[in-house]
Enzyme design. Structure first.
Site, short mmCIF file in Angstrom:
data_model
loop_
_atom_site.label_atom_id
_atom_site.label_comp_id
_atom_site.label_asym_id
_atom_site.label_seq_id
_atom_site.Cartn_x
_atom_site.Cartn_y
_atom_site.Cartn_z
N ALA A 83 -59.71 -23.67 6.28
CA ALA A 83 -60.32 -24.08 5.01
C ALA A 83 -61.38 -25.16 5.20
CB ALA A 83 -59.24 -24.58 4.05
N GLN A 84 -61.74 -25.44 6.47
CA GLN A 84 -62.81 -26.40 6.73
C GLN A 84 -64.16 -25.70 6.56
OE1 GLN A 84 -62.51 -29.74 8.00
NE2 GLN A 84 -60.29 -29.68 7.82
N HIS A 122 -51.49 -30.20 12.65
CA HIS A 122 -50.71 -29.17 11.91
C HIS A 122 -50.29 -28.04 12.85
CE1 HIS A 122 -54.77 -27.56 11.48
NE2 HIS A 122 -55.04 -28.27 10.40
N LEU A 132 -55.02 -20.37 3.81
CA LEU A 132 -54.32 -21.55 3.36
C LEU A 132 -55.27 -22.74 3.30
CD1 LEU A 132 -50.94 -21.27 5.32
CD2 LEU A 132 -51.28 -20.97 2.87
N ALA A 133 -55.22 -23.47 2.20
CA ALA A 133 -56.13 -24.61 1.98
C ALA A 133 -55.31 -25.88 1.86
CB ALA A 133 -56.98 -24.38 0.74
N GLY A 176 -42.27 -24.51 4.57
CA GLY A 176 -41.76 -23.14 4.61
C GLY A 176 -42.86 -22.10 4.53
N ARG A 202 -47.95 -13.96 27.90
CA ARG A 202 -48.90 -14.02 29.01
C ARG A 202 -49.84 -15.22 28.91
NH1 ARG A 202 -49.37 -8.42 27.77
NH2 ARG A 202 -48.08 -7.15 29.15
N ALA A 226 -54.09 -22.88 12.79
CA ALA A 226 -55.47 -23.04 13.26
C ALA A 226 -55.51 -23.35 14.75
CB ALA A 226 -56.23 -24.10 12.45
N ASP A 274 -50.55 -32.70 4.78
CA ASP A 274 -51.86 -32.02 4.72
C ASP A 274 -52.17 -31.62 3.27
OD1 ASP A 274 -54.25 -30.98 5.62
OD2 ASP A 274 -53.40 -29.09 6.34
#
Length: 389
Positions: free
Chosen positions: A142-143, A218, A309-310, A251, A229, A222, A276
């Site tokens: 969301a950046q 977080h 997700l923001a 959650g 592997r 991201a 966040d």
């Protein structure tokens, strides 16, 4: 001298058990935290109603709350957020920026510093967490990607001055830093360097760690996930014992099974609970903004129009409740994840992060399920669940 005794509370003992006790506050500091009762006290007294006393929570990754955002061009925004946070037990925080134009970041730092110099009430701002703009566009989340740029000490000096005053944490993509020069200089100057919004693999994170990287933003989000592997950044957090990991325990950003795995594998000493959260925290579902982007909030989830997700609308006490339900954390674990570990990381454990005598009287009184009843910021009651105003 202002003195007050908090009685009828339960104190957390080193092994996690609860014992009846009292806390004496003098001039905004903890003068004593004692087990048992005090029958001969004749001064001001506050009845905690059997609540459990914890050190005030410290949120090192938060963008906003109560309708305000630290990137707002509004002198009142910092105060609104600081005033809203005690309701969830948060007594101090790092103002977290967003990837934006250099001028907007500079303005956010200017307004934040003004607040730090003049604030008297609410949660205490301990400095800044610069999230972006030195991130990888493929993990922007969301950046806003239009303002992403390469790591630059010149830009950091422009925003924070030659001494990098008040800059506590920077989230960046280590693979964007040639030869890890910026990471090395920041670490040498005492700034916590965190990998986030990154495409780095495990080897890159390990090399960056050798240069001074010590933190993961977080955790699980991201960043490159765990694969058999290529264990990625998530694997680095589990395997490399010197990396500290932020977790959003809502959650959603991390499932309950993942929270259980993280607590079991990484352990309580390297985990840092964060929210966040964005401006919608504490407000009804609806449409809001994050960095000029439209965000829809429904229940516990905040998303951009494409479903990204923001941030979150998580509260710190709710995160502890999730961790208790998912991973069975103890009361002493809760203190570690919500305050002690962060205070040690920021170098403020001499005045925050525990209820030891001499420290700031940052105290949250909670019920068995982490519902907040009362919060004291530096000895002043900043939230009461039964107060109408």
């Amino acid at each position: 001298m202002t003195r007050m005794l908090i009685k009828n509370i339960q104190l957390v003992q080193p092994e996690g058990e609860l014992t009846e006790g009292t806390i004496l506050i003098e001039n905004g500091k903890i003068a004593a935290a004692s087990t048992g009762t005090m029958t001969d006290w004749e001064g001001d007294c506050f009845d905690g109603g059997g609540s459990i006393a914890l050190p005030g929570f410290i949120d090192i990754h938060i963008h906003g709350a109560g309708g305000a955002d630290f990137m707002d061009d509004d002198r009142s925004a910092n105060g609104k957020i600081a005033g809203a946070l005690p309701a969830e037990g948060t007594t101090s925080f790092l103002a977290t920026t967003l990837t934006q134009s250099p001028d907007r970041i500079a303005n956010a730092v200017r307004l934040g510093r003004h607040f730090m110099e003049n604030a008297e009430q609410g949660a205490e701002m301990l400095g800044f967490h610069l999230e972006g703009p030195f991130i990888h566009p493929d993990q922007a989340g969301a950046q806003p990607s239009a303002y992403i740029c390469e790591p630059s000490m010149e830009k950091l000096h422009r925003w924070f001055g030659d001494a990098l005053e008040n800059l506590k944490i920077i989230t960046m993509a280590p693979e964007q830093d040639a030869d890890f020069q910026v990471i090395r200089e920041l670490a040498e100057r005492g700034v916590i360097v965190s990998a986030g919004h990154t495409t780095a693999d495990y080897e890159t994170v390990s090399h960056a760690q050798s240069a001074g990287l010590s933190h993961l933003t977080h955790y699980g989000n991201a960043m490159r996930g765990l694969h058999h592997r290529e264990i990625g950044v998530v694997g680095a957090g589990m395997l490399n014992g010197e990396l500290f990991c932020e977790i959003i325990a809502d959650g959603i950003h991390l499932s309950r099974d993942m929270l259980k795995l993280i607590v079991k594998v990484i352990g309580r000493d390297r985990l840092l609970l964060i929210t966040d959260s964005m401006r919608a925290k504490g407000l009804p579902d609806g449409s809001y903004t994050l960095g000029d982007q439209d965000v829809t909030v429904s229940g516990k989830e905040a998303v951009l129009s494409d479903g990204t997700l923001a941030g979150s609308v998580l509260k710190m006490n709710e995160g502890l409740r999730q961790l208790r339900e998912a991973a069975g954390i103890s009361w002493s674990d809760a203190i570690k994840l919500s305050s002690e570990n962060v205070a040690r990381r920021l170098g403020v454990y001499n005045r925050k992060g525990s209820l030891d005598p001499g420290k700031d009287a940052d105290i949250v009184l909670v019920t068995d399920d982490f519902s907040v009843r009362y919060t004291f910021c530096r000895g002043r009651m900043s939230f009461a669940h039964d107060r109408l105003d």
